[in-house]
Each structure stands twice: as C-alpha cells, then as structure tokens.
Design a protein around this motif. Structure first.
Motif, short mmCIF file in Angstrom:
data_model
loop_
_atom_site.label_atom_id
_atom_site.label_comp_id
_atom_site.label_asym_id
_atom_site.label_seq_id
_atom_site.Cartn_x
_atom_site.Cartn_y
_atom_site.Cartn_z
N ASP A 1 0.86 6.69 -1.47
CA ASP A 1 -0.09 5.71 -0.92
C ASP A 1 -1.10 5.00 -2.00
O ASP A 1 -1.55 5.96 -2.70
N GLU B 1 -4.33 2.57 -2.38
CA GLU B 1 -5.48 2.04 -1.57
C GLU B 1 -6.23 0.81 -2.72
O GLU B 1 -6.54 1.44 -3.76
N HIS C 1 0.79 -1.30 -0.04
CA HIS C 1 -0.01 0.27 0.04
C HIS C 1 0.66 1.30 -0.06
O HIS C 1 0.21 2.33 0.29
#
Length: 247
Positions: free
Chosen positions: A190, A192, A175
């Motif tokens: 990041d 998701e 992630h």
C-alpha cells in the motif's frame, strides 16, 4: 560485502519506507485491454478507463529514501524508471509493473527479494538542462534484455489537481501495487500520499527500448503526459494477499 550487511539491508527494505518522489513524469499510452490482458498473470484483470487500457512509463527520483522513522537527512536519492499498467484484483485497483530499473545493486536485490518486484540494475543519470529534465538509463542487469531510455521532459501550463473520475486521476492517483511471487502467491504494497500537484508535460524521447524489452510493440498512439515536481510518500511492507484481510 559481508553476510551481516546483506541481512541488515534486506531487513531494512522489508520495512515501511518514506520517500520524496521528485521530477516525476507520467507518459501514458492508450492500449487495447485485450493486448494488456495477454501480458498479465491470470489473477489480475486490466483496469480500463472508458474501456481502454493504459501503458505508462514513469521516470523519476526516489529522493531521501529511508525506512519510515529514520531522519530525512539520512536518506539516499535513487533514480527509477518503470513500465507499468493498471489492474484490478478482487475489486481492488492497483498498479502492476512489467519492469523497474534502478542504479543500486542493493536496492534491486532487496526489492526482488522482499517485494518480488521485477527490478533491474541500470546505469542512470538525471540532469537539469535548458530544455528540461534529461533522464537517461541503460540496463546493465546480467542476463536481461537490453533496455535503454533517453528522454527530456518539462511541465507546461498551470498546475492542477486531478478531479474525481478524471483520466489524470486514474493514471496517477494509485495507492496499491500488486505483484506475484514465483510460487504464484499474490502480494501487495500500500502507498500513501496526498493528491498530486500536476502539470501537462512536454516529453521529447530520443531512445526507448522499454516496450521491446517487455514484449510489447511500441504503441502507435500519442501519449498523454503529466508532470509533478514532488510528493511525499510512504509505503507499507509487502504483504501476502488474503481474502479475509480485504473484508
């Protein structure tokens, strides 16, 4: 191409993005951690599984690629081929890319400019055949080392979800990606997504110059391969890493 269009593109690629990652295969080789460490920038430590490092080639399609909030129907499909490993920075695990190839000059320039990622322009094709998905790539980036790739892959057996502390989870359930800018700054993005739907995979490779292009000998071990048909993904803009942001 006008300066205004280039500026608009760079503004877009620095935003949060949404994708459908499709026809994904993870081709994973166990590699000595010391060897991997010699290829990594100083701030990153090799993330090992039971003491072993891993090198992974991932061919797939970024389907319906678009800035977050833009309708799905306006997205574009972009194949990608990358060579990556797994790292830890300040106790936070992530992915580190040695190279990423894509067939769009704008996407390559945008990712290099806004995310400091080592993207290269390549000619690519992805076709469904009787033996599986055939993924072909030939790097055409000016001044780069040649890197051609040709493989056919398909899922085998029944689907599964990676369990906690499993090797399949270690290799797929990531992630965060890390990179380092030319001035030495650590940057991260990041990522998701839900849990992967995985299958064991059979991969037949007829050409693979990615290891050589990145300064590695081809591993003499057998790869562990996983396939996933699709997953929905969003990514944040590239961010400058600061200790205070992690606490």
């Amino acid at each position: 191409m006008s300066d205004e269009l280039v500026s608009a593109w760079f503004s877009m690629v620095s935003a949060s993005f949404a994708f459908s990652w499709r026809r994904v295969v993870f081709i994973n080789w166990p590699v000595e951690a010391e060897l991997l460490a010699s290829h990594l920038p100083g701030p990153f430590a090799v993330h090992t599984y039971d003491g072993t490092g891993w090198l992974t080639i991932v061919p797939f399609v970024n389907a319906e690629t678009r800035p977050l909030g833009v309708p799905r129907r306006l997205g574009v499909d972009l194949p990608e081929l990358n060579l990556r490993t797994y790292v830890v920075h300040d106790s936070d695990p992530g992915v580190y890319f040695f190279s990423l190839d894509a067939p769009s000059v704008l996407a390559v320039l945008g990712a290099r400019f806004t995310h400091c990622l080592p993207y290269y322009y390549a000619q690519m094709s992805v076709d469904n055949g009787t033996n599986g998905i055939r993924f072909r790539s030939r790097r055409r980036h000016p001044g780069s080392r040649p890197a051609s790739y040709d493989a056919t892959y398909r899922p085998t057996g029944s689907s599964f979800t990676a369990g906690p502390d499993s090797l399949s989870g270690f290799l797929t359930d990531r992630h965060r990606l890390y990179t380092q800018s030319q001035n030495g700054d650590i940057r991260y993005t990041d990522i998701e997504h839900e849990s992967w739907t995985l299958y064991d995979a059979r991969v037949e490779t007829t050409e693979n110059a990615l290891f050589q292009a990145n300064g590695f000998d081809h591993p003499d071990t057998e790869p562990v391969c996983y396939y996933s048909p699709s997953i929905e993904v969003t990514t944040t803009p590239s961010k400058h890493w600061e200790r205070t942001a992690q606490e």
